[in-house]
Motif scaffolding. Structure first.
Motif, PDB file in Angstrom:
ATOM      1  N   GLY A  12      16.228  27.169  29.569  1.00  0.00           N
ATOM      2  CA  GLY A  12      17.281  27.616  30.480  1.00  0.00           C
ATOM      3  C   GLY A  12      18.568  26.831  30.340  1.00  0.00           C
ATOM      4  N   ALA A  13      18.794  26.250  29.150  1.00  0.00           N
ATOM      5  CA  ALA A  13      20.014  25.456  28.948  1.00  0.00           C
ATOM      6  C   ALA A  13      21.166  26.352  28.505  1.00  0.00           C
ATOM      7  N   ALA A  14      22.378  25.903  28.763  1.00  0.00           N
ATOM      8  CA  ALA A  14      23.557  26.673  28.378  1.00  0.00           C
ATOM      9  C   ALA A  14      23.770  26.634  26.868  1.00  0.00           C
ATOM     10  N   SER A  15      23.287  25.578  26.212  1.00  0.00           N
ATOM     11  CA  SER A  15      23.401  25.479  24.757  1.00  0.00           C
ATOM     12  C   SER A  15      22.225  24.658  24.233  1.00  0.00           C
ATOM     13  N   GLU A  16      21.920  24.842  22.938  1.00  0.00           N
ATOM     14  CA  GLU A  16      20.844  24.052  22.342  1.00  0.00           C
ATOM     15  C   GLU A  16      21.189  22.561  22.387  1.00  0.00           C
ATOM     16  N   GLN A  17      22.459  22.258  22.168  1.00  0.00           N
ATOM     17  CA  GLN A  17      22.906  20.869  22.197  1.00  0.00           C
ATOM     18  C   GLN A  17      22.628  20.230  23.555  1.00  0.00           C
ATOM     19  N   GLU A  18      22.900  20.976  24.622  1.00  0.00           N
ATOM     20  CA  GLU A  18      22.639  20.420  25.953  1.00  0.00           C
ATOM     21  C   GLU A  18      21.145  20.301  26.211  1.00  0.00           C
ATOM     22  N   ASP A  34      13.397  23.273  33.456  1.00  0.00           N
ATOM     23  CA  ASP A  34      14.199  24.508  33.413  1.00  0.00           C
ATOM     24  C   ASP A  34      15.528  24.254  34.123  1.00  0.00           C
ATOM     25  N   LEU A  35      16.625  24.314  33.343  1.00  0.00           N
ATOM     26  CA  LEU A  35      17.940  24.040  33.921  1.00  0.00           C
ATOM     27  C   LEU A  35      18.532  25.258  34.624  1.00  0.00           C
ATOM     28  N   SER A  36      17.929  26.428  34.434  1.00  0.00           N
ATOM     29  CA  SER A  36      18.419  27.675  35.057  1.00  0.00           C
ATOM     30  C   SER A  36      19.912  27.887  34.804  1.00  0.00           C
ATOM     31  N   ALA A  37      20.340  27.575  33.591  1.00  0.00           N
ATOM     32  CA  ALA A  37      21.772  27.668  33.298  1.00  0.00           C
ATOM     33  C   ALA A  37      22.059  28.461  32.030  1.00  0.00           C
ATOM     34  N   GLY A  38      21.024  29.043  31.425  1.00  0.00           N
ATOM     35  CA  GLY A  38      21.254  29.775  30.192  1.00  0.00           C
ATOM     36  C   GLY A  38      19.937  30.129  29.537  1.00  0.00           C
ATOM     37  N   THR A  39      19.989  30.369  28.217  1.00  0.00           N
ATOM     38  CA  THR A  39      18.795  30.849  27.522  1.00  0.00           C
ATOM     39  C   THR A  39      18.378  29.946  26.372  1.00  0.00           C
TER      40      THR A  39
END
Lengths: 383, 383
Positions: free
Chosen positions: B271-277, B355-360
């Protein structure tokens, strides 16, 4: 001593039954005036405990009439119900003391992710209020201990005014702010803005530069309350220096009582291109587990200092790095220097100087060694 | 198995007397051709050991005919004399093998800040060359061990071609690259550019995502040598996948043999906004000493996961964080979830999902627990 060293403050510390152990776990610090000016600094962790979220709002008004502090539970990651618990705590204290809830700061410490036993806490508040005393500072300092082995207090005297304080903290000492609850009080007659400037300046070079284990708390809170009871308006620089002294003293007490530590390690980074880079390099060294283990074993393993420096983006040339340990320059120009066997590491304090040879700025970071006792304290039970 | 699983390679591992213990400490891996294509990835630490500085130059040419590896000394922070030692090592091997020194890669591991015993090393090279064998891969893998309790090898088979490899590493596993020396070999017929692409892609999601103790080495080296002896030109994607498999296998072996560890911890950030994050958050969790101690004590202390996430600047809302430990969702929407007592932590592997619930986007980072044995291994003697 402690938060009642300055005139115009009363405090209490009691056992409210929040801790399973039955030990002291609830402290109350009251500003008896005539003024109620205040400033606060909080954790920079983005996951903030309910009492931090509450107290940040309170401090925006620049007025604090009382602080409620509990050990035995952090009230962090407890959602809206946890925030309501903090709110109810402030309302209860406000009712007892005859103030607005908006002037009651709340601070909590203990395990994350558990609701507080509110019946015990609220009922304990009544008891604490009955025991408020101008000599209650020490009891308050004792009631906020968690894994602390000793309670921590400090005092600095000005010309007709006083700054006193108490602190707890032993585990998650870290950046941004070391995990701690700190309440400072003064009878100086100063407005909130002056308190804020002095407090931020002091924490930046004291609490913000101790880093026991690299872990940042959800609950860090440092408050400075002024009663004005001395009726003296001190010189701002003198006052700021007194606040810095008390913060530095309390910070050193935190490092000396860090969980499981057997060594206090002073890391001075010199020759940096900027103060910010000096702090960055100091922190990176302070967080290197391999180095912290070596120092525990009284091994002057300077290679681990260099390998830590090498992970930063500070300005330096690897062939111009110098490292001294307890005064012996074991690394010169990025290579082998004096004989490492000359380094005497028998004493508790270890002093490391890392010279980046890249400028004139410097900073001092304090940390501890990494020990089996630290592992034991943090693995044997939830905290 | 190991570096001699692929056709066109010979290897040897001997005791040259570099280690005080008298154990195996010198390995030689030779590419017998017909081709000598190669790619390499090195530590991103800015303090680089002499053999890293040397081998980086060698790899720029895309050709490696042989690799000399020693344990018993890192040859890091040894200045110009240390670099000359590496150069002399390459020259000696080149002379024996009939190659140019510019095609000889060198890798070292052991204590930082000590010169290597060059007489023993150079004399050992002659012995190693005499013992070169197409079955010498295992002996080579044994000779590069330091605190490793087992030697590590892996193989993947393609259609008519093979990728094999060996690794050492147990202590400073970390970001950028985990501390390790790795040599991979293949008999596939591929140019240096194709090897480089496959190797960088593989290390990015394998070695680069294991982080045992957050400490980055001065000596990390991963080499991929191709002999072309199979006379097969594989599909690039198939080849890259084989390299990734071997790297993943070796990386898992490194984690399982990390110093003092009793738990292997798989941290999946979703659920991250980017793979880096996702990687940033995973690493930050992996480096939290308090969490690593708690997991050692089989305590599902999810509050320490949240407090670690809170120190990152990744996109997330604290009230939307979810954490599962071994399949039990102990934290839901930033607050208390299922009963933590439901989490079974008896087994060596622990799986944490944040799960950051901020992306995929997502990423997996592997780490270990922090134990008293780790402290002992890293404090009782210099390494």
């Amino acid at each position: 001593m402690s938060v009642t060293a300055a005139k115009g403050f009363s405090a209490a510390g009691i056992a409210a039954g929040i801790k399973d152990s039955g030990g002291p776990d609830l402290a109350l610090v009251v500003n008896d005036g005539p003024r109620a000016e205040a400033a606060g600094v909080f954790t920079s962790n983005r996951v903030k405990a309910a009492p931090v979220l509450w107290s940040e709002q309170v401090l925006k008004g620049g007025r604090v009439s009382a602080v409620v502090l509990n050990s035995g539970g952090a009230n962090a990651c407890t959602g809206a119900p946890g925030f309501q618990d903090t709110h109810a705590t402030a309302e209860k204290a406000a009712g007892i003391l005859g103030h607005s809830a908006g002037e009651i700061a709340v601070a909590s410490t203990g395990l994350i992710g558990l609701r507080l036993p509110m019946d015990k806490l609220l009922s304990g508040l009544g008891t604490a209020a009955e025991q408020l005393s101008a000599h209650g500072g020490e009891k308050a300092a004792i009631a906020i201990k968690t894994t602390d082995t000793v309670h921590k207090t400090a005092v600095a005297e000005g010309a007709g005014w006083t700054v006193g304080g108490m602190a707890k903290g032993a585990g998650m000492l870290a950046p941004g702010l070391a995990t701690m609850l700190v309440v400072l009080t003064t009878d100086a007659d100063l407005p909130a803005g002056a308190l804020d400037a002095a407090l931020r300046d002091a924490t930046r070079t004291t609490f913000d530069r101790i880093d026991s284990d690299g872990c940042m708390s959800t609950n860090d809170t440092v408050l400075l309350l002024a009663s004005g009871a001395s009726e003296v308006v001190p010189d701002q620089a003198e006052f700021a220096e007194a606040v810095r002294k008390v913060c530095d003293d309390l910070g050193q007490q935190l490092i000396r009582d860090a969980e499981g530590a057997s060594k206090d390690i002073r890391i001075e980074v010199v020759g940096a291109a900027s103060e910010q880079e000096a702090v960055q390099v100091g922190r990176t060294i302070a967080r290197n587990n391999l180095l912290k283990c070596a120092l525990h074993g009284e091994d002057p393993n300077w290679g681990r200092v260099l390998s830590a420096i090498g992970t930063t983006d500070a300005v330096f040339d690897p062939d111009q790095l110098n490292v001294s340990i307890n005064g012996v320059q074991v690394c010169r120009a990025g290579s082998v220097g004096e004989d490492r066997d000359k380094v005497d590491m028998r004493y508790r304090e270890i002093r490391i100087t890392a010279d980046l040879s890249a400028g004139t700025e410097s900073a001092v970071i304090w940390t501890n060694d990494l020990t089996a006792d630290y592992v034991h304290e943090n693995s044997a039970y939830s905290s």
